[in-house]
Scaffold this motif. Structure first.
Motif, short mmCIF file in Angstrom:
data_model
loop_
_atom_site.label_atom_id
_atom_site.label_comp_id
_atom_site.label_asym_id
_atom_site.label_seq_id
_atom_site.Cartn_x
_atom_site.Cartn_y
_atom_site.Cartn_z
N CYS A 137 15.18 77.01 22.82
CA CYS A 137 14.65 78.15 23.04
C CYS A 137 15.05 79.06 22.19
N SER A 138 14.43 78.82 20.76
CA SER A 138 15.12 79.52 20.16
C SER A 138 14.52 80.89 20.04
N SER A 139 14.56 81.87 18.62
CA SER A 139 13.87 83.11 18.57
C SER A 139 12.22 83.00 18.62
N SER A 140 12.30 81.98 17.10
CA SER A 140 10.72 80.99 16.38
C SER A 140 11.00 79.69 15.63
N TYR A 141 9.55 80.25 15.29
CA TYR A 141 10.03 78.68 14.82
C TYR A 141 8.58 78.65 13.94
N SER A 142 8.38 78.08 13.40
CA SER A 142 8.40 77.89 11.47
C SER A 142 7.36 77.01 11.68
N ILE A 143 6.36 76.90 10.67
CA ILE A 143 5.37 75.75 10.52
C ILE A 143 4.61 76.08 9.25
N GLY A 144 4.90 75.55 8.10
CA GLY A 144 4.20 75.81 6.45
C GLY A 144 4.69 77.34 6.56
N GLY A 145 5.28 77.98 6.32
CA GLY A 145 5.35 79.25 6.22
C GLY A 145 5.56 80.34 7.37
N GLN A 146 5.21 79.97 8.29
CA GLN A 146 4.34 80.51 9.22
C GLN A 146 4.73 80.50 10.37
N VAL A 147 5.54 81.45 11.11
CA VAL A 147 7.09 82.17 11.68
C VAL A 147 6.04 82.76 13.33
N PHE A 148 6.20 81.53 14.47
CA PHE A 148 5.51 82.12 15.77
C PHE A 148 6.95 82.15 16.72
N LYS A 149 6.60 83.11 17.02
CA LYS A 149 7.59 83.80 17.62
C LYS A 149 7.83 83.85 19.25
N ASN A 150 8.80 83.90 20.26
CA ASN A 150 8.95 84.35 21.35
C ASN A 150 9.07 86.00 21.42
N PHE A 151 8.59 86.86 22.40
CA PHE A 151 9.11 87.95 22.36
C PHE A 151 10.11 88.51 22.34
N GLU A 152 10.26 89.46 21.29
CA GLU A 152 11.22 90.37 21.10
C GLU A 152 11.88 89.61 20.12
N SER A 153 12.29 88.55 20.05
CA SER A 153 12.28 87.02 19.49
C SER A 153 13.97 86.87 20.22
N GLN A 154 13.41 86.82 21.41
CA GLN A 154 14.27 86.21 22.39
C GLN A 154 14.52 84.99 22.45
N SER A 155 16.15 84.34 22.11
CA SER A 155 16.32 83.04 22.55
C SER A 155 17.48 82.58 23.77
N PHE A 156 16.95 82.20 24.10
CA PHE A 156 17.87 81.71 25.52
C PHE A 156 18.84 79.95 24.92
N GLY A 157 18.67 79.50 23.99
CA GLY A 157 19.33 78.00 23.43
C GLY A 157 19.13 76.92 24.11
N GLY A 158 19.71 76.09 24.07
CA GLY A 158 19.17 74.92 25.09
C GLY A 158 18.44 74.53 26.13
N ILE A 159 17.90 74.35 26.51
CA ILE A 159 17.44 74.43 27.90
C ILE A 159 16.05 73.35 28.53
#
Length: 774
Positions: A381-403
């Motif tokens: 559960c990273s703060s964001s995920y990128s596909i082809g240069g486009q960034v998809f974010k979690n709210f306020e870029s929060q990260s929860f690690g491996g869940i």
């Protein structure tokens, strides 16, 4: 040589005479044959039809059956009104066609003479409304709002009002017991049309021209049972229309009564809480658009989890169905259907469709398990995920690690679902899909019942949409010409989207799958669909066709036809997976994104399960979704342009549960105050005369329970939703003050230092349209 002239009967003249003789004989033969056909062969048929010209019908309307709630309280019944009517047959016998009588009548009723005259004229292609569309031989109603004084004047001075009657008649009434409106569920009535008469004439339930028929809701769905059968008296008349005698009469048969699963008390609570939540949302500031939320419409469904029966269904904005009784005015019709009306006739619980946001995530969770992924993970559960240069974010870029997937549901982590859906998209071939692509995420949605009607017993339900590969192709085929014409590579945002859709709108792109995995993109659902799904999660996996009708009871009360719940499938998951998702949704209510709304809830006695959702729609503010269930009920609420799921809808849903189970603000259960702690199983009692026993209902159950709950407060460590900290206030100032005190004290533990609501930027690239969820 003789002086006698020749007769002129030369061969030429003789031929002409023969031809004329043949024509005359042929015409006589044809005429004779036609007379034989009409008088001998078809004589009986034409005689029968001719006799029918001397028989006219007078219709006695049947008393329409009542629509009752689950306890027997009338939601729609009939009331007696003083109706003033005119006999057109009697008026036409007068020298002035009754004009003088109608003028006198207008003076008594306080109407204009022209208005009364228009009421009794017959409708045809050239005659506009108002006019009479029924039989000219039955009394034509002038008004159904006559006072006793006016009726008495007419009856006492009968010699001054020949052909005029003033009698009590039964008319439809929508009772709103305890202020429960129930408008969109009940529907309304209007006169039958010529087209409907023709269509139904050879069926088992033909229409008469005087019939009033259901136009929407239960009135339409159960029209045949409710309508009964009108009585018909046939009179013999002469060619001038004068009555010679009575031929025969068929008595009217009243309609049956419909018992519903609606509880009028819970219905009122649901309507009230939805309206209050929308009003409170409009007070909250939206940081994205820099204005207050519009909260322009909404819906809520309360459903029995084990049967699919609907306990309450509210849609906002709403209307008064009594406006249709006796014919709707042009002003009222414009108010209900005009451009600025926001369409209150629409039942948004079954006809309103929008992206579901994160309440959808139970479906990709099941899909991932079906595709072979482990529930336990771990998944990043990273703060964001990128596909082809486009960034998809979690709210306020929060990260929860491996869940795990369960924890991903609790904190509503988007990036977990981004990764899973993107990986599956690549497995299926990406932009060049395999011939037999698995498409687990889309296949599972269809297995959950999305993309099709739930089968609820209400008309005009919509299907929603699952934007799979076939839909993409069909949609592109239907729209490619307009996209290609409008689109520009370097144009505005909308023009860029149109340009890209023109080129490759038939492809299921990576961005489409990523958006879809969190209930965004082109995905559309209705509240009733999500209530059915969450009800199935509660009952062990059985999907039911939702029902509102519970039983049809004959007018005499002797025949009872119960409408039993019908299952149509099972959720596509094992018992183990169902138990894991169930535990995760309980975690949402106790330590996840909905925990701050269920502070103090008696979780040990009534386990609560929930999922929040906040969906973005291009050009509008976010849509609030809140889906919940206990062992007894599933409740789903949505508010268009209302903010976040827990922020806007959460308090209202909590208050509905408080009313159902009798839960106090401190979390104590008082069974005496519980409206419906367990679903209503029995039908109302029927008296020996066929009438149905009904308990008394208070003037307003919502005001009776207008007390604050801890779930309507903001936690001590700050608002769980930075956009919206509002609650649903009750109308009383004292209660609002109480809510402020509760807010200062705090209303529950904040999970993990904040919500993991996901947010991304509005961008559109080859990976798809970027939208947000919670």
């Amino acid at each position: 040589m003789t002086n006698i002239p020749e007769t002129g009967r030369n061969p030429r003249v003789q031929i002409r005479l023969v031809v004329i003789q043949v024509l005359v004989i042929s015409l006589l033969g044809t005429l004779g044959g036609r007379l034989w056909y009409l008088q001998i062969r078809e004589g009986d048929q034409y005689a029968k039809e001719a006799s029918g010209n001397h028989v006219q019908q007078v219709v006695q309307p049947a008393v329409r059956g009542s629509i009752l709630d689950a306890r027997g309280v009338a939601l729609a019944d009939n009331e007696t009104r003083l109706v003033v009517s005119a006999s057109r047959t009697d008026l036409m016998k007068m020298k002035d066609d009754g004009k003088e009588v109608l003028t006198k009548l207008a003076a008594v009723l306080g109407m204009k003479p022209e208005e009364v005259e228009q009421k009794v004229r017959l409708c045809n292609a050239e005659t506009p409304q108002p006019c009479w569309n029924g039989s000219p031989y039955q009394p034509i109603p002038i008004t159904d709002e006559a006072t006793p004084k006016q009726a008495l004047q007419i009856r006492e001075r009968a010699e001054d009002f020949p052909g005029i009657t003033a009698e009590p008649q039964a008319l439809r009434r929508y009772t709103s017991p305890g202020k429960a409106n129930t408008a969109q569920v009940l529907g309304y009535l209007s006169p039958v049309t010529d087209e409907e008469i023709q269509k139904a004439q050879d069926t088992s339930s033909p229409y008469l021209r005087s019939d009033m028929v259901g136009r929407s809701g239960l009135e339409r769905q159960y029209d045949k049972q409710l309508r009964g059968k009108a009585g018909v008296t046939r009179y013999e008349v002469d060619k001038l229309g004068r009555v010679l005698g009575q031929a025969e009469a068929d008595p009217a048969q009243p309609g049956a009564n419909l018992v519903t699963s609606i509880d009028s008390r819970v219905q009122r609570i649901a309507e009230y809480e939805l309206n209050e939540a929308m009003k409170e949302a409009r007070k909250q500031h939206d940081r994205n658009t820099n204005r207050n939320y519009e909260a322009d419409s909404g819906a809520v469904v309360v459903m029995e989890a084990r049967t699919g029966r609907v306990v309450a269904m509210a849609s906002n904005p709403t209307y008064d169905p009594n406006a249709w009784v006796g014919g709707i005015s042009a002003k009222d019709y414009a108010a209900l259907t005009g451009k600025d009306s926001n369409y209150p006739l629409l039942n948004r619980a079954i006809q309103g469709q929008s992206a579901p946001g994160s309440i959808f995530k139970v479906i990709p969770t099941a899909a991932a398990i079906n595709a072979g992924y482990s529930f336990e993970g771990p998944y990043e559960c990273s703060s964001s995920y990128s596909i082809g240069g486009q960034v998809f974010k979690n709210f306020e870029s929060q990260s929860f690690g491996g869940i795990s997937l369960g924890r991903a549901l609790e904190v509503s982590c988007d990036t977990v679902f981004y990764r899973l859906s993107h990986e599956e998209w690549k497995r299926d071939g990406g932009n060049k899909p395999k011939k037999n692509a698995k498409d687990w995420f889309y296949k599972t949605s269809h297995q959950f019942g999305l993309g099709e009607e739930t089968g609820i017993d209400l008309p005009n339900e919509v299907t929603g949409r699952v934007p799979d590969r076939q839909w993409k192709k069909d949609y592109w085929t239907a729209n490619k010409d307009s996209w290609c014409k409008y689109g520009k590579r370097d144009g505005s945002y909308a023009e860029k989207i149109a340009y890209e859709n023109c080129l490759e709108g038939n492809r299921l792109r990576a961005g489409d799958s990523v958006n879809y995995s969190i209930g965004q993109g082109d995905t559309l659902v209705t509240p009733i669909q999500m209530a059915a799904i969450y009800g199935a999660l509660a009952n062990g996996g059985t999907l039911y066709h939702p029902t509102v009708g519970k039983a049809v009871i004959s007018p005499d009360g002797k025949a009872v036809e119960e409408i039993r719940p019908k299952a149509h499938g099972k959720l596509p998951m094992t018992k183990k997976t169902l138990a894991q998702i169930d535990e995760a949704l309980e975690g949402v209510a106790t330590r996840g994104t909905a925990a701050w709304r269920f502070g103090g809830w008696p979780q040990d006695e009534i386990p609560m399960h929930a999922k929040t959702g906040t969906a973005e729609v291009h050009g509008k503010q976010t849509t609030s979704w809140f889906a919940t269930y206990t062992k007894d009920y599933s409740i789903v609420m949505t508010i268009s342009q209302g903010g976040t799921g827990s922020g806007a809808s959460g308090p209202a849903v909590r208050n509905i549960y408080n009313a159902l189970y009798g839960v106090s603000p401190e979390g104590e259960i008082d069974k005496k105050k519980a409206l419906l702690p367990t679903p209503q199983k029995t039908l109302p009692a029927v008296r020996t005369d066929g009438t149905i026993k009904a308990p008394k209902i208070s003037k307003d159950p919502a005001k009776d329970r207008a007390t604050p709950s801890p779930g309507a407060t903001t936690p001590q460590d700050g608002p769980a939703d930075p956009q919206q900290t509002g609650t649903t206030p009750s109308p009383e100032n004292t209660n609002r003050d109480t809510r402020r005190r509760e807010r200062r004290r705090g209303g529950g533990a904040r999970p993990g230092g904040g919500r993991a609501r996901c947010r991304t930027h509005h961008r559109h690239a080859r990976t798809g349209t970027r939208r947000t969820t919670s």
